[in-house]
Structure formats: C-alpha cells, structure tokens
Scaffold this motif. Structure first.
Motif, PDB file in Angstrom:
ATOM      1  N   MET A 128      62.292  27.720   2.779  1.00  0.00           N
ATOM      2  CA  MET A 128      62.673  29.119   2.975  1.00  0.00           C
ATOM      3  C   MET A 128      62.358  29.948   1.734  1.00  0.00           C
ATOM      4  O   MET A 128      61.890  31.093   1.833  1.00  0.00           O
ATOM      5  N   ARG A 129      62.596  29.380   0.571  1.00  0.00           N
ATOM      6  CA  ARG A 129      62.295  30.111  -0.663  1.00  0.00           C
ATOM      7  C   ARG A 129      60.795  30.332  -0.823  1.00  0.00           C
ATOM      8  O   ARG A 129      60.356  31.419  -1.230  1.00  0.00           O
ATOM      9  N   GLU A 130      59.996  29.313  -0.498  1.00  0.00           N
ATOM     10  CA  GLU A 130      58.549  29.473  -0.590  1.00  0.00           C
ATOM     11  C   GLU A 130      58.052  30.533   0.396  1.00  0.00           C
ATOM     12  O   GLU A 130      57.183  31.356   0.062  1.00  0.00           O
ATOM     13  N   LYS A 131      58.602  30.531   1.606  1.00  0.00           N
ATOM     14  CA  LYS A 131      58.197  31.528   2.594  1.00  0.00           C
ATOM     15  C   LYS A 131      58.579  32.932   2.148  1.00  0.00           C
ATOM     16  O   LYS A 131      57.798  33.888   2.298  1.00  0.00           O
ATOM     17  N   SER A 132      59.768  33.067   1.578  1.00  0.00           N
ATOM     18  CA  SER A 132      60.188  34.376   1.079  1.00  0.00           C
ATOM     19  C   SER A 132      59.320  34.831  -0.083  1.00  0.00           C
ATOM     20  O   SER A 132      58.986  36.017  -0.201  1.00  0.00           O
ATOM     21  N   MET A 133      58.920  33.903  -0.942  1.00  0.00           N
ATOM     22  CA  MET A 133      58.066  34.258  -2.078  1.00  0.00           C
ATOM     23  C   MET A 133      56.695  34.733  -1.606  1.00  0.00           C
ATOM     24  O   MET A 133      56.148  35.713  -2.132  1.00  0.00           O
ATOM     25  N   VAL A 134      56.148  34.063  -0.598  1.00  0.00           N
ATOM     26  CA  VAL A 134      54.851  34.490  -0.061  1.00  0.00           C
ATOM     27  C   VAL A 134      54.958  35.882   0.554  1.00  0.00           C
ATOM     28  O   VAL A 134      54.068  36.729   0.390  1.00  0.00           O
ATOM     29  N   GLY A 135      56.067  36.149   1.249  1.00  0.00           N
ATOM     30  CA  GLY A 135      56.258  37.476   1.827  1.00  0.00           C
ATOM     31  C   GLY A 135      56.357  38.565   0.772  1.00  0.00           C
ATOM     32  O   GLY A 135      55.792  39.656   0.936  1.00  0.00           O
ATOM     33  N   ARG A 136      57.062  38.276  -0.326  1.00  0.00           N
ATOM     34  CA  ARG A 136      57.164  39.270  -1.402  1.00  0.00           C
ATOM     35  C   ARG A 136      55.810  39.517  -2.057  1.00  0.00           C
ATOM     36  O   ARG A 136      55.482  40.656  -2.418  1.00  0.00           O
ATOM     37  N   GLN A 137      55.026  38.462  -2.226  1.00  0.00           N
ATOM     38  CA  GLN A 137      53.697  38.648  -2.811  1.00  0.00           C
ATOM     39  C   GLN A 137      52.812  39.506  -1.912  1.00  0.00           C
ATOM     40  O   GLN A 137      52.062  40.364  -2.402  1.00  0.00           O
ATOM     41  N   GLU A 138      52.897  39.301  -0.609  1.00  0.00           N
ATOM     42  CA  GLU A 138      52.116  40.135   0.304  1.00  0.00           C
ATOM     43  C   GLU A 138      52.575  41.590   0.251  1.00  0.00           C
ATOM     44  O   GLU A 138      51.745  42.514   0.280  1.00  0.00           O
ATOM     45  N   ASP A 139      53.879  41.812   0.167  1.00  0.00           N
ATOM     46  CA  ASP A 139      54.381  43.183   0.069  1.00  0.00           C
ATOM     47  C   ASP A 139      53.907  43.854  -1.215  1.00  0.00           C
ATOM     48  O   ASP A 139      53.532  45.037  -1.213  1.00  0.00           O
ATOM     49  N   GLN A 140      53.932  43.118  -2.324  1.00  0.00           N
ATOM     50  CA  GLN A 140      53.461  43.689  -3.584  1.00  0.00           C
ATOM     51  C   GLN A 140      51.963  43.998  -3.528  1.00  0.00           C
ATOM     52  O   GLN A 140      51.513  45.027  -4.049  1.00  0.00           O
ATOM     53  N   TYR A 141      51.202  43.118  -2.893  1.00  0.00           N
ATOM     54  CA  TYR A 141      49.759  43.362  -2.772  1.00  0.00           C
ATOM     55  C   TYR A 141      49.491  44.596  -1.911  1.00  0.00           C
ATOM     56  O   TYR A 141      48.644  45.437  -2.249  1.00  0.00           O
ATOM     57  N   ASN A 142      50.207  44.728  -0.804  1.00  0.00           N
ATOM     58  CA  ASN A 142      50.014  45.890   0.066  1.00  0.00           C
ATOM     59  C   ASN A 142      50.436  47.179  -0.632  1.00  0.00           C
ATOM     60  O   ASN A 142      49.781  48.217  -0.485  1.00  0.00           O
ATOM     61  N   ALA A 143      51.524  47.114  -1.402  1.00  0.00           N
ATOM     62  CA  ALA A 143      51.962  48.314  -2.114  1.00  0.00           C
ATOM     63  C   ALA A 143      50.967  48.708  -3.197  1.00  0.00           C
ATOM     64  O   ALA A 143      50.724  49.901  -3.425  1.00  0.00           O
ATOM     65  N   ALA A 144      50.376  47.717  -3.878  1.00  0.00           N
ATOM     66  CA  ALA A 144      49.399  48.034  -4.923  1.00  0.00           C
ATOM     67  C   ALA A 144      48.118  48.619  -4.342  1.00  0.00           C
ATOM     68  O   ALA A 144      47.438  49.421  -4.998  1.00  0.00           O
ATOM     69  N   ASN A 145      47.769  48.242  -3.111  1.00  0.00           N
ATOM     70  CA  ASN A 145      46.556  48.740  -2.465  1.00  0.00           C
ATOM     71  C   ASN A 145      46.848  49.859  -1.462  1.00  0.00           C
ATOM     72  O   ASN A 145      45.989  50.178  -0.637  1.00  0.00           O
TER      73      ASN A 145
END
Length: 281
Positions: free
Chosen positions: A177-194
């Motif tokens: 669950m922690r790994e899945k949440s971390m991947v989701g946060r990374q995707e959100d940060q990438y989308n926000a940066a772009n």
C-alpha cells in the motif's frame, strides 16, 4: 553442505569482539602512520600538527563521550557493513558492501572477531554509480557516492536460507500500500510540474462512490427509504407528516408520495383550464 546462517545473523556478536576489531584496526592505522612518518622524519603527533598548520583537514575518531579516541579510550566504529545476496557466487564465498575507507584487513578482522568466521582471501572493487536527479530540483543532477564491494572466500561453506512464504509478520500488505501510494504521489507531482491536471470526471470511480451512487438511485426511485433510526421529538410530528404526505390523526392515515402530489396539481390545473370558456373569435 553446512549452513552457517547463524554465524552471520542469528548468533549475536562475541563478547568483546567489537573492541578487539577496533583495537586491531587502530593498531594497523598506527603502523601506517609510523611508516609514513619515517620518510618525513616526524613523529605521528608532530606530523598531524604539521598537516594542521598546512591547512590539511585531519579527522580523528571519537568515542561516545565526545573526546578524541586513543589507545586508552578507543572510539566505537560508526561504519555499516551490509551482506549482499549474490546468487551467482559459490557456497564458499560471501559478498559485503563496506565503507570506502574499509580495507581487506578490516573486513577479515571484523568477521573473525565478531562472528568467528575465518576468511581465506578477500577481493574488493569500487563500483561507480550513474547520475541521479536531485530531490525537488528538476533538471539538476549529481553523481552519488561510489560503493565499495568486497567478496571473501570462507573457510567453511555458507548457504542462504530460503525466503519465507508467509510475509504477514513483515507487514507485506502495508508495504505494498505504501509503494502504491508513493507511485501515485510521484505521478501527481509529475503532472503538476508539466501542467497536466487530470479531470475528476475521467478518473475511475472507487468502490465507495459506486455504492453511494447505487444507494442514491434506490432512494430516488423509492426502493429504499432513508432513516437514521433516531426518534424525533413530538414537536416535529407535523413537519414529518407534511414531508411524508401523511394525513392528520383523524383521517385514515393514507400516505401520498411526491409524484402523486405533483400529478394531482397537474390534474387540477387541467380541469380549471377546461372549465374556462374559450375567447370569442
């Protein structure tokens, strides 16, 4: 094939082994300093003072009390040694990740004094690491510190134990669950940066939202009636009767739905329109 897993993990370190390892390491360091000072004609202490005056940074080991370590108060080691699982190695070899300042003699004394494991030969190499991106600084890269790997040849063979099948004691579900949440946060940060803002309407609905949607549909169609199962005060009886369409206490207690009330109003309007005379042409 003998199994010596307990020598590395299960068996605690020998009593006094850590002090013996550190004393042996300090003695080798002292011998190196003595050999280095012979060419310059200076004693080790005088050589350190000369280096300090010349602007060379000299770091001495420290003990727990914060004082400089010497022969009477040896400092406790602060290095970290990690045993690596290499499947291609034979049973009489083991691989370790050691600090860059570690020597082959240090690892040999460490294994012998702490775990009573004899070592025949030691091979070492420094592994460079690729460029990595700095955290919270897009576009800025750096090269991480290199890793030092040592492979030792053991006097007795060693076999890794089979991994456990039940990972529940190690909270495997929580880790996933922690790994899945971390991947989701990374995707959100990438989308926000772009500047990519995902639309909520296009996101897959969760199970909770599906259940709420089904419950709301049942309430609208009249299949289910909402109730919080909390008894109301008697002063709200009139409001409840008006909302539910019930009649007064003296009537038969017939209930009317909202659709029936709307239909009755439309019928009354139609009757009034039919009774109204048409204008003369």
């Amino acid at each position: 094939m003998d199994i010596f897993w307990d020598k590395f993990v299960a068996t605690p370190a020998k009593e006094g082994g850590l002090e013996q390892h550190e004393a042996s390491r300090n003695q080798r360091k002292k011998n190196r300093d003595d050999r280095g000072s012979q060419g310059s004609g200076l004693a080790p202490a005088t050589k350190l003072q000369a280096w300090s005056k010349a602007g060379v940074s000299v770091c001495a080991p420290h003990s727990d009390s914060g004082t400089a370590a010497n022969e009477n108060t040896p400092g406790r080691p602060t290095h970290i040694i990690t045993m690596l699982h290499k499947e291609h190695l034979p049973a009489n070899e083991a691989c370790f990740q050691v600090p860059l300042t570690f020597t082959k003699f240090d690892l040999r004394d460490y294994l012998f004094n702490l775990y009573n494991v004899e070592v025949k030969t030691v091979r070492s190499y420094v592994k460079g690491r690729p460029l990595a991106e700095r955290a919270n600084r897009p576009g800025s890269s750096y090269r991480p510190q290199a890793l030092k790997i040592m492979t030792v040849e053991l006097a007795q063979p060693f076999q890794w134990p089979s991994p456990p099948e039940n990972l529940q004691p190690w909270n495997q579900e929580l880790f996933e669950m922690r790994e899945k949440s971390m991947v989701g946060r990374q995707e959100d940060q990438y989308n926000a940066a772009n500047f990519k803002i995902p639309m909520a309407s296009r996101q897959p609905r969760s199970d909770e939202r599906k259940q709420l949607s089904a419950l709301a549909k049942d309430l609208v169609t009249g299949r289910k009636k909402w109730s919080n199962e909390v008894p109301l005060d008697s002063k709200w009886d009139a409001v409840v009767q008006q909302a539910t369409g019930t009649t007064t206490a003296g009537s038969k207690g017939k209930k009317e739905t909202a659709a029936e009330r709307i239909a009755l109003r439309h019928d009354a309007k139609d009757k009034a329109a039919r009774r109204k005379p048409k204008p003369a042409q």
